[in-house]
Design a protein around this motif. Sequence first.
Motif, short mmCIF file in Angstrom:
data_model
loop_
_atom_site.label_atom_id
_atom_site.label_comp_id
_atom_site.label_asym_id
_atom_site.label_seq_id
_atom_site.Cartn_x
_atom_site.Cartn_y
_atom_site.Cartn_z
N ARG A 130 7.89 17.63 15.74
CA ARG A 130 8.43 18.93 15.34
C ARG A 130 7.59 19.60 14.27
NH1 ARG A 130 14.12 17.86 13.83
NH2 ARG A 130 14.04 15.80 14.72
N TYR A 131 6.91 18.81 13.45
CA TYR A 131 6.05 19.37 12.41
C TYR A 131 4.59 19.48 12.86
CZ TYR A 131 9.64 19.73 8.86
OH TYR A 131 10.75 20.12 8.15
N GLY A 132 4.31 19.02 14.05
CA GLY A 132 2.97 19.17 14.61
C GLY A 132 1.91 18.34 13.91
N VAL A 133 2.29 17.14 13.42
CA VAL A 133 1.33 16.32 12.69
C VAL A 133 0.80 15.14 13.52
CG1 VAL A 133 2.25 16.98 10.44
CG2 VAL A 133 3.12 14.92 11.57
N GLY A 134 1.21 15.04 14.76
CA GLY A 134 0.67 14.00 15.63
C GLY A 134 -0.72 14.41 16.11
N VAL A 135 -1.68 13.53 15.91
CA VAL A 135 -3.05 13.83 16.30
C VAL A 135 -3.66 12.62 17.01
CG1 VAL A 135 -3.51 15.54 14.49
CG2 VAL A 135 -3.98 13.12 14.05
N GLU A 136 -4.62 12.90 17.88
CA GLU A 136 -5.33 11.81 18.54
C GLU A 136 -6.40 11.29 17.59
OE1 GLU A 136 -7.96 10.98 22.52
OE2 GLU A 136 -6.42 12.53 22.59
N LYS A 137 -6.40 9.99 17.42
CA LYS A 137 -7.37 9.33 16.55
C LYS A 137 -8.14 8.31 17.38
CE LYS A 137 -4.90 9.90 12.23
NZ LYS A 137 -4.60 9.26 10.96
N SER A 138 -9.22 7.82 16.80
CA SER A 138 -10.03 6.83 17.50
C SER A 138 -10.47 5.75 16.52
CB SER A 138 -11.25 7.51 18.10
OG SER A 138 -12.07 6.57 18.75
N MET A 139 -10.37 4.50 16.95
CA MET A 139 -10.84 3.38 16.14
C MET A 139 -11.44 2.34 17.06
SD MET A 139 -8.81 0.94 13.41
CE MET A 139 -8.39 2.27 12.31
N TYR A 140 -12.66 1.94 16.75
CA TYR A 140 -13.37 0.94 17.56
C TYR A 140 -13.42 1.35 19.03
CZ TYR A 140 -12.39 -1.67 13.31
OH TYR A 140 -12.26 -2.05 12.00
N GLY A 141 -13.60 2.65 19.28
CA GLY A 141 -13.72 3.15 20.63
C GLY A 141 -12.41 3.32 21.38
N LYS A 142 -11.27 3.01 20.73
CA LYS A 142 -9.97 3.17 21.37
C LYS A 142 -9.27 4.39 20.81
CE LYS A 142 -7.17 -0.27 22.66
NZ LYS A 142 -6.31 -1.46 22.53
N SER A 143 -8.69 5.20 21.68
CA SER A 143 -7.92 6.36 21.25
C SER A 143 -6.45 5.99 21.10
CB SER A 143 -8.04 7.49 22.27
OG SER A 143 -9.35 8.01 22.26
N TYR A 144 -5.81 6.60 20.12
CA TYR A 144 -4.37 6.39 19.92
C TYR A 144 -3.81 7.61 19.20
CZ TYR A 144 -5.58 5.29 15.07
OH TYR A 144 -6.04 5.37 13.78
N MET A 145 -2.50 7.75 19.24
CA MET A 145 -1.86 8.86 18.54
C MET A 145 -1.46 8.40 17.14
SD MET A 145 -2.06 11.54 20.32
CE MET A 145 -0.97 12.65 19.45
N GLY A 146 -1.87 9.17 16.16
CA GLY A 146 -1.55 8.86 14.78
C GLY A 146 -1.01 10.08 14.07
#
Length: 154
Positions: free
Chosen positions: A102-118
Amino acid sequence: MPDITPGVAAPAVDLPADNGNRFRLADHAGSSVVLYFYPKADTPGCTNEAKDFTDHVPAFRAAGAVVVGVSKDPVKKLDRFKARYGLQVILASDETDDVCERYGVGVEKSMYGKSYMGIERATFLIGPDGTVREAWRKVSVKGHAEAVLAALRG
């Protein structure tokens, strides 16, 4: 993604919080609320941010505001985080990602070549009338608590 900018009504918040409590934005109508989103409890940047806000809690209270940190961490982890560093802010758990969306703070992140939502580090100053007064995105921790306090005193 919602565009939460100054002047819009702050989306509702009703989350489990540290020490078996709940944080409801509606319970703070008539007061200002500093709602800050952080990626993960007990990591260096998030710890420094929580400690900085804690250092300024008396000034925030004097200015009529409550400070609330939101992450996706479970409440038990938030309780340990709060106790470990003597944090004086409210810590709320958004494990379902509902409030983050609802606040629009979910972003796609990447660590060690893996993408995840943070979570994007972001802060919203919500006025006593329930509208957003200020919004900070992609926050840099150093000096941020002081900037929010200055905006609150405005």
